[in-house]
Write a protein that holds these residues in place. Structure first.
Motif, mmCIF file in Angstrom:
data_model
loop_
_atom_site.group_PDB
_atom_site.id
_atom_site.type_symbol
_atom_site.label_atom_id
_atom_site.label_comp_id
_atom_site.label_asym_id
_atom_site.label_seq_id
_atom_site.Cartn_x
_atom_site.Cartn_y
_atom_site.Cartn_z
ATOM 1 N N GLY A 1 -1.250 -1.487 10.585
ATOM 2 C CA GLY A 1 -0.665 -1.527 9.236
ATOM 3 C C GLY A 1 -0.635 -0.143 8.619
ATOM 4 O O GLY A 1 0.365 0.279 8.017
ATOM 5 N N THR A 2 -1.738 0.587 8.793
ATOM 6 C CA THR A 2 -1.845 1.941 8.241
ATOM 7 C C THR A 2 -0.838 2.876 8.921
ATOM 8 O O THR A 2 -0.249 3.756 8.275
ATOM 9 C CB THR A 2 -3.284 2.456 8.416
ATOM 10 N N SER B 1 4.827 -0.724 2.955
ATOM 11 C CA SER B 1 4.138 -1.058 4.212
ATOM 12 C C SER B 1 5.093 -1.852 5.090
ATOM 13 O O SER B 1 6.285 -1.967 4.782
ATOM 14 C CB SER B 1 2.875 -1.845 3.880
ATOM 15 N N ASN C 1 -1.764 -9.256 0.419
ATOM 16 C CA ASN C 1 -3.017 -8.538 0.681
ATOM 17 C C ASN C 1 -3.835 -8.333 -0.580
ATOM 18 O O ASN C 1 -3.269 -8.280 -1.674
ATOM 19 C CB ASN C 1 -2.701 -7.180 1.308
ATOM 20 N N LEU D 1 0.637 -10.925 12.335
ATOM 21 C CA LEU D 1 1.104 -9.567 12.620
ATOM 22 C C LEU D 1 0.086 -8.816 13.492
ATOM 23 O O LEU D 1 0.461 -7.976 14.318
ATOM 24 C CB LEU D 1 1.393 -8.817 11.312
ATOM 25 N N ARG E 1 0.839 -1.223 0.000
ATOM 26 C CA ARG E 1 0.000 0.000 0.000
ATOM 27 C C ARG E 1 0.861 1.255 0.000
ATOM 28 O O ARG E 1 2.003 1.245 0.453
ATOM 29 C CB ARG E 1 -0.840 0.045 1.281
ATOM 30 N N ARG F 1 1.171 -7.262 16.981
ATOM 31 C CA ARG F 1 0.884 -5.856 17.336
ATOM 32 C C ARG F 1 0.041 -5.787 18.602
ATOM 33 O O ARG F 1 0.310 -4.966 19.490
ATOM 34 C CB ARG F 1 0.123 -5.170 16.189
ATOM 35 N N VAL G 1 2.320 2.269 7.098
ATOM 36 C CA VAL G 1 2.224 2.789 5.725
ATOM 37 C C VAL G 1 2.404 4.309 5.747
ATOM 38 O O VAL G 1 3.136 4.877 4.923
ATOM 39 C CB VAL G 1 0.856 2.395 5.089
HETATM 40 C C1 LMR Z 1 0.195 -4.986 7.655
HETATM 41 O O1 LMR Z 1 -0.725 -5.275 8.423
HETATM 42 O O2 LMR Z 1 1.147 -4.287 8.019
HETATM 43 C C2 LMR Z 1 0.193 -5.526 6.257
HETATM 44 O O3 LMR Z 1 -1.043 -6.120 5.986
HETATM 45 C C3 LMR Z 1 0.544 -4.517 5.227
HETATM 46 C C4 LMR Z 1 -0.456 -3.383 5.113
HETATM 47 O O4 LMR Z 1 -0.762 -2.978 3.980
HETATM 48 O O5 LMR Z 1 -0.907 -2.866 6.126
#
Ligand code: LMR
Length: 295
Positions: free
Chosen positions: A193-194, A205, A101, A131, A63, A135, A197
């Motif tokens: 994830g965001t 990402s 993804n 992940l 992303r 997290r 990014v």
């Molecule tokens: C994530 O969770 O870090 C991955 O799925 C990559 C993303 O686009 O967020």
């Protein structure tokens, strides 16, 4: 590199459409037991897969800020399809870990490809949601003032936004959170994830924490393949835990992949309401994946 370090790996095949000769040469100098071979380009794909017990698929584009994982569908769906067609031909009994993804759709895509090829074994197809668990353990440990290695947070649903549902009422060690903490933690875990990014500002990402999580999950699969008992992880799989055809929850892994689904357990009112929202989005993502192959 992390798989080359894993003592359970005897043979490591690296496949990509670019750069594998250099990466393979580099990694092959590491003094660990796994024998490494590189495969470059689609005409070497089937050779790369021949004889493999475990296939990890992290392929595809990442992303950029402002994009959702679903925005990657058009490119990554085709990549996953091609890889799974080759898996069906060359290692139909392998355990497959899907990372590409949008996982909520790429796992149904893989399932449809395997069904078409007549090789589908739902127990062996696993969408990697580790992940989210990694997290969740980290962020919850921060709030509780604990070592993240001592924290276990089940994360169910899927791997995108509101479909990522951390079950904070089931955190181990047993802990209680204020409403504010629940809202903060749920939001942070759903948007982890965001967060990466945006911090990478156009350069992709999560790759490092993703690699850590992917290898943690692959290691669990390899331990289960070897016969270790009590290997329990969250994964996005073909499931009957809810009415949805695919759902992430805790599963027990064995020599044949998923051998048992653990129940969701008692949910808080907040989690029950979040689950209903998650299920709506998940259903759409699953349908989109299935339609991509069936159309
Ligand atoms: C994530 O969770 O870090 C991955 O799925 C990559 C993303 O686009 O967020």
């Amino acid at each position: 590199m992390l798989m080359k370090i894993n003592p359970l790996v005897s043979v490591l095949h690296l496949y990509d459409v670019v750069n594998t000769p250099g990466v393979t040469s580099d990694i092959s100098h590491m003094d660990t037991a796994a024998v490494v071979r590189g495969f470059l380009g689609q005409n070497q794909l089937e050779d790369a897969l021949t004889g493999m017990d475990l296939v990890i698929i992290p392929a595809g584009v990442p992303r950029k800020p402002g994009m959702t994982r679903d925005d990657l569908f058009n490119i990554n769906a085709g990549i996953v399809k091609t890889l799974c067609e080759a898996i069906a031909k060359r290692c139909p009994k392998a355990i497959v870990n899907v990372i590409s993804n949008p996982v909520n759709s790429t796992v149904p895509i893989a399932a449809e490809v395997f069904k078409r090829a007549g090789t589908y074994d739902p127990k062996r197809l696993l969408g990697v949601t580790m992940l989210d668990v990694v997290r969740a353990n980290t962020f919850v440990a921060e709030v509780l003032g604990l070592d993240p290695r001592d924290v276990d947070v089940p994360v169910v649903g899927g791997h995108a936004g509101i479909t990522i549902l951390p079950l904070l009422s089931q955190v181990k060690p047993h802990s209680s959170f204020t409403t504010k903490e629940i809202e903060y933690l749920t939001d942070r875990i759903q948007n982890g994830g965001t967060e990466v990014v945006e911090a990478k500002a156009g350069a992709g990402s999560a790759t490092l924490s993703m690699a850590y999580a992917a290898v943690k999950f692959a290691d669990a699969c390899l331990r289960a393949l070897k016969g270790e008992a009590d290997v329990i992880q969250c994964a996005y799989v073909d499931s009957q835990v809810t009415e949805l055809p695919f759902f992430a929850s805790k599963v027990r892994l064995g020599r044949d992949g998923v051998v048992e689904f653990l129940p969701l357990g008692p949910l808080s009112d907040y989690e029950r309401a979040s689950l209903e929202k998650a299920k709506k989005e998940l259903a759409t993502s699953v349908e989109k994946g299935v339609a991509f192959i069936r159309k």
